[in-house]
Structures are given as structure tokens and as C-alpha cells.
Design a protein around this motif. Structure first.
Motif, PDB file in Angstrom:
ATOM      1  N   ALA A  43       0.821  -1.216   0.000  1.00 62.35           N
ATOM      2  CA  ALA A  43       0.000   0.000   0.000  1.00 62.35           C
ATOM      3  C   ALA A  43       0.857   1.269   0.000  1.00 62.35           C
ATOM      4  O   ALA A  43       0.634   2.153  -0.833  1.00 62.35           O
ATOM      5  N   PRO A  44       1.866   1.393   0.873  1.00 67.79           N
ATOM      6  CA  PRO A  44       2.703   2.595   0.819  1.00 67.79           C
ATOM      7  C   PRO A  44       3.477   2.718  -0.498  1.00 67.79           C
ATOM      8  O   PRO A  44       3.642   3.820  -1.021  1.00 67.79           O
ATOM      9  N   LEU A  45       3.929   1.585  -1.062  1.00 71.28           N
ATOM     10  CA  LEU A  45       4.634   1.647  -2.339  1.00 71.28           C
ATOM     11  C   LEU A  45       3.715   2.189  -3.418  1.00 71.28           C
ATOM     12  O   LEU A  45       4.107   3.045  -4.206  1.00 71.28           O
ATOM     13  N   GLY A  46       2.490   1.707  -3.463  1.00 73.83           N
ATOM     14  CA  GLY A  46       1.531   2.195  -4.456  1.00 73.83           C
ATOM     15  C   GLY A  46       1.262   3.679  -4.306  1.00 73.83           C
ATOM     16  O   GLY A  46       1.223   4.423  -5.289  1.00 73.83           O
ATOM     17  N   LEU A  47       1.095   4.127  -3.078  1.00 69.19           N
ATOM     18  CA  LEU A  47       0.863   5.550  -2.839  1.00 69.19           C
ATOM     19  C   LEU A  47       2.088   6.396  -3.195  1.00 69.19           C
ATOM     20  O   LEU A  47       1.955   7.469  -3.794  1.00 69.19           O
ATOM     21  N   ASP A  48       3.269   5.907  -2.849  1.00 68.98           N
ATOM     22  CA  ASP A  48       4.501   6.634  -3.201  1.00 68.98           C
ATOM     23  C   ASP A  48       4.673   6.718  -4.713  1.00 68.98           C
ATOM     24  O   ASP A  48       5.110   7.738  -5.250  1.00 68.98           O
ATOM     25  N   PHE A  49       4.320   5.630  -5.413  1.00 71.42           N
ATOM     26  CA  PHE A  49       4.403   5.658  -6.872  1.00 71.42           C
ATOM     27  C   PHE A  49       3.453   6.703  -7.448  1.00 71.42           C
ATOM     28  O   PHE A  49       3.831   7.494  -8.313  1.00 71.42           O
ATOM     29  N   LEU A  50       2.208   6.694  -6.986  1.00 73.01           N
ATOM     30  CA  LEU A  50       1.231   7.660  -7.492  1.00 73.01           C
ATOM     31  C   LEU A  50       1.664   9.095  -7.227  1.00 73.01           C
ATOM     32  O   LEU A  50       1.525   9.966  -8.087  1.00 73.01           O
ATOM     33  N   GLU A  51       2.208   9.345  -6.059  1.00 66.41           N
ATOM     34  CA  GLU A  51       2.677  10.693  -5.730  1.00 66.41           C
ATOM     35  C   GLU A  51       3.819  11.111  -6.663  1.00 66.41           C
ATOM     36  O   GLU A  51       3.827  12.226  -7.182  1.00 66.41           O
ATOM     37  N   ALA A  52       4.771  10.206  -6.883  1.00 70.03           N
ATOM     38  CA  ALA A  52       5.900  10.524  -7.761  1.00 70.03           C
ATOM     39  C   ALA A  52       5.438  10.742  -9.198  1.00 70.03           C
ATOM     40  O   ALA A  52       5.853  11.704  -9.858  1.00 70.03           O
ATOM     41  N   PHE A  53       4.579   9.878  -9.685  1.00 71.19           N
ATOM     42  CA  PHE A  53       4.149   9.918 -11.079  1.00 71.19           C
ATOM     43  C   PHE A  53       3.145  11.035 -11.344  1.00 71.19           C
ATOM     44  O   PHE A  53       3.295  11.811 -12.291  1.00 71.19           O
ATOM     45  N   LEU A  54       2.121  11.122 -10.512  1.00 69.46           N
ATOM     46  CA  LEU A  54       1.044  12.094 -10.761  1.00 69.46           C
ATOM     47  C   LEU A  54       1.348  13.483 -10.203  1.00 69.46           C
ATOM     48  O   LEU A  54       1.104  14.481 -10.878  1.00 69.46           O
ATOM     49  N   ASP A  55       1.850  13.557  -8.989  1.00 67.37           N
ATOM     50  CA  ASP A  55       2.081  14.870  -8.369  1.00 67.37           C
ATOM     51  C   ASP A  55       3.379  15.527  -8.826  1.00 67.37           C
ATOM     52  O   ASP A  55       3.406  16.711  -9.130  1.00 67.37           O
ATOM     53  N   GLN A  65      12.476   2.986 -10.208  1.00 61.86           N
ATOM     54  CA  GLN A  65      13.876   2.788  -9.819  1.00 61.86           C
ATOM     55  C   GLN A  65      14.112   3.286  -8.399  1.00 61.86           C
ATOM     56  O   GLN A  65      14.757   2.606  -7.598  1.00 61.86           O
ATOM     57  N   ALA A  66      13.587   4.454  -8.074  1.00 61.52           N
ATOM     58  CA  ALA A  66      13.750   4.999  -6.724  1.00 61.52           C
ATOM     59  C   ALA A  66      13.042   4.117  -5.691  1.00 61.52           C
ATOM     60  O   ALA A  66      13.589   3.851  -4.616  1.00 61.52           O
ATOM     61  N   LEU A  67      11.840   3.664  -6.006  1.00 59.10           N
ATOM     62  CA  LEU A  67      11.103   2.830  -5.063  1.00 59.10           C
ATOM     63  C   LEU A  67      11.774   1.476  -4.862  1.00 59.10           C
ATOM     64  O   LEU A  67      11.838   0.971  -3.744  1.00 59.10           O
ATOM     65  N   ARG A  68      12.274   0.898  -5.921  1.00 61.69           N
ATOM     66  CA  ARG A  68      12.953  -0.402  -5.793  1.00 61.69           C
ATOM     67  C   ARG A  68      14.173  -0.293  -4.890  1.00 61.69           C
ATOM     68  O   ARG A  68      14.528  -1.251  -4.204  1.00 61.69           O
ATOM     69  N   ALA A  69      14.819   0.857  -4.896  1.00 60.85           N
ATOM     70  CA  ALA A  69      16.029   1.045  -4.106  1.00 60.85           C
ATOM     71  C   ALA A  69      15.745   1.279  -2.621  1.00 60.85           C
ATOM     72  O   ALA A  69      16.600   1.013  -1.787  1.00 60.85           O
ATOM     73  N   ARG A  70      14.554   1.772  -2.288  1.00 55.12           N
ATOM     74  CA  ARG A  70      14.333   2.166  -0.899  1.00 55.12           C
ATOM     75  C   ARG A  70      13.184   1.472  -0.185  1.00 55.12           C
ATOM     76  O   ARG A  70      13.085   1.538   1.028  1.00 55.12           O
ATOM     77  N   VAL A  71      12.328   0.797  -0.892  1.00 54.42           N
ATOM     78  CA  VAL A  71      11.153   0.185  -0.271  1.00 54.42           C
ATOM     79  C   VAL A  71      11.388  -1.311  -0.098  1.00 54.42           C
ATOM     80  O   VAL A  71      11.781  -1.988  -1.049  1.00 54.42           O
ATOM     81  N   PRO A  72      11.123  -1.839   1.106  1.00 52.32           N
ATOM     82  CA  PRO A  72      11.232  -3.295   1.272  1.00 52.32           C
ATOM     83  C   PRO A  72      10.337  -4.012   0.252  1.00 52.32           C
ATOM     84  O   PRO A  72       9.217  -3.590  -0.005  1.00 52.32           O
ATOM     85  N   LEU A  73      10.846  -5.038  -0.320  1.00 53.51           N
ATOM     86  CA  LEU A  73      10.150  -5.842  -1.333  1.00 53.51           C
ATOM     87  C   LEU A  73       9.928  -5.100  -2.647  1.00 53.51           C
ATOM     88  O   LEU A  73       9.214  -5.569  -3.520  1.00 53.51           O
ATOM     89  N   GLY A  74      10.554  -3.944  -2.824  1.00 59.14           N
ATOM     90  CA  GLY A  74      10.391  -3.169  -4.042  1.00 59.14           C
ATOM     91  C   GLY A  74      10.853  -3.895  -5.300  1.00 59.14           C
ATOM     92  O   GLY A  74      10.347  -3.647  -6.386  1.00 59.14           O
ATOM     93  N   LEU A  75      11.806  -4.806  -5.134  1.00 64.48           N
ATOM     94  CA  LEU A  75      12.307  -5.527  -6.303  1.00 64.48           C
ATOM     95  C   LEU A  75      11.317  -6.575  -6.813  1.00 64.48           C
ATOM     96  O   LEU A  75      11.511  -7.132  -7.888  1.00 64.48           O
ATOM     97  N   LEU A  76      10.245  -6.806  -6.088  1.00 64.41           N
ATOM     98  CA  LEU A  76       9.221  -7.733  -6.576  1.00 64.41           C
ATOM     99  C   LEU A  76       8.390  -7.141  -7.694  1.00 64.41           C
ATOM    100  O   LEU A  76       7.670  -7.842  -8.388  1.00 64.41           O
ATOM    101  N   TYR A  77       8.476  -5.830  -7.874  1.00 63.38           N
ATOM    102  CA  TYR A  77       7.664  -5.138  -8.879  1.00 63.38           C
ATOM    103  C   TYR A  77       8.419  -5.071 -10.195  1.00 63.38           C
ATOM    104  O   TYR A  77       9.570  -4.671 -10.243  1.00 63.38           O
ATOM    105  N   GLY A  78       7.743  -5.470 -11.265  1.00 69.21           N
ATOM    106  CA  GLY A  78       8.325  -5.411 -12.595  1.00 69.21           C
ATOM    107  C   GLY A  78       7.491  -4.529 -13.491  1.00 69.21           C
ATOM    108  O   GLY A  78       6.289  -4.334 -13.277  1.00 69.21           O
ATOM    109  N   THR A  79       8.124  -3.977 -14.517  1.00 71.93           N
ATOM    110  CA  THR A  79       7.414  -3.185 -15.513  1.00 71.93           C
ATOM    111  C   THR A  79       7.413  -3.960 -16.813  1.00 71.93           C
ATOM    112  O   THR A  79       8.402  -4.556 -17.202  1.00 71.93           O
ATOM    113  N   TYR A  80       6.269  -3.972 -17.469  1.00 73.69           N
ATOM    114  CA  TYR A  80       6.100  -4.749 -18.700  1.00 73.69           C
ATOM    115  C   TYR A  80       5.529  -3.865 -19.787  1.00 73.69           C
ATOM    116  O   TYR A  80       4.642  -3.105 -19.565  1.00 73.69           O
TER     117      TYR A  80
END
Length: 80
Positions: A43-55, A65-80
Motif C-alpha cells: 500500500a505505501p509503495l503504491g501511494l509513493d508511486f502515485l505521488e511521484a508519477f502524478l504529483d 527505480q527509486a522505489l525499488r532502491a528504498r522500499v522493502p520488497l520493491g524488487l518484486l515489482y516489474g514493468t512490462y
């Protein structure tokens, strides 16, 4: 499309895989988890992503890239 659900890339015997369904429809632009995630982190990762992308107007790549580096389990997220 941002799928911030548990096991979005894993196929289940009854429901299939969200990622596979997106690919079968010839769609792209997907961010999804590779393995099961924990909502405490998802949930915090999703909110942080939306803030970075939209705001802040960051690109998807820079935000992830920033989230993967600082959020626990961030490397589980892939872009396709």
C-alpha cells in the motif's frame, strides 16, 4: 496499469494470471508484482508511486527505480 495485488504474476489453478491476461490482450504499460507481496509494504509503495508519477511528474522508470532502491520488497515489482 498498476496491479498492486498479491501474486499478480503467478497463475492460479482457477483464475489464471493477471499478467498473462494483459499480454493475451496485446496490452502493455503494466506494473505488477512478481511474487506475493505484503500489504504493509504494498500500500505505501503504491501511494509513493502515485505521488511521484502524478504529483511530481516523474517518469514511470525513474519512480520505480527509486522505489525499488528504498522500499522493502520493491524488487518484486516489474514493468512490462
Amino acid at each position: 496499469m498498476f496491479l498492486n495485488a498479491c501474486r499478480t504474476a503467478e497463475a492460479s489453478p482457477t483464475a489464471g494470471s493477471f499478467v498473462r491476461a494483459v499480454f493475451e490482450q496485446k496490452m502493455g504499460g503494466l506494473i505488477a508484482t512478481e511474487q506475493q507481496t505484503i500489504d504493509t509494504f504494498a500500500a505505501p509503495l503504491g501511494l509513493d508511486f502515485l505521488e511521484a508519477f502524478l504529483d511530481r511528474g516523474e517518469t514511470v522508470g525513474a519512480a520505480m527505480q527509486a522505489l525499488r532502491a528504498r522500499v522493502p520488497l520493491g524488487l518484486l515489482y516489474g514493468t512490462y
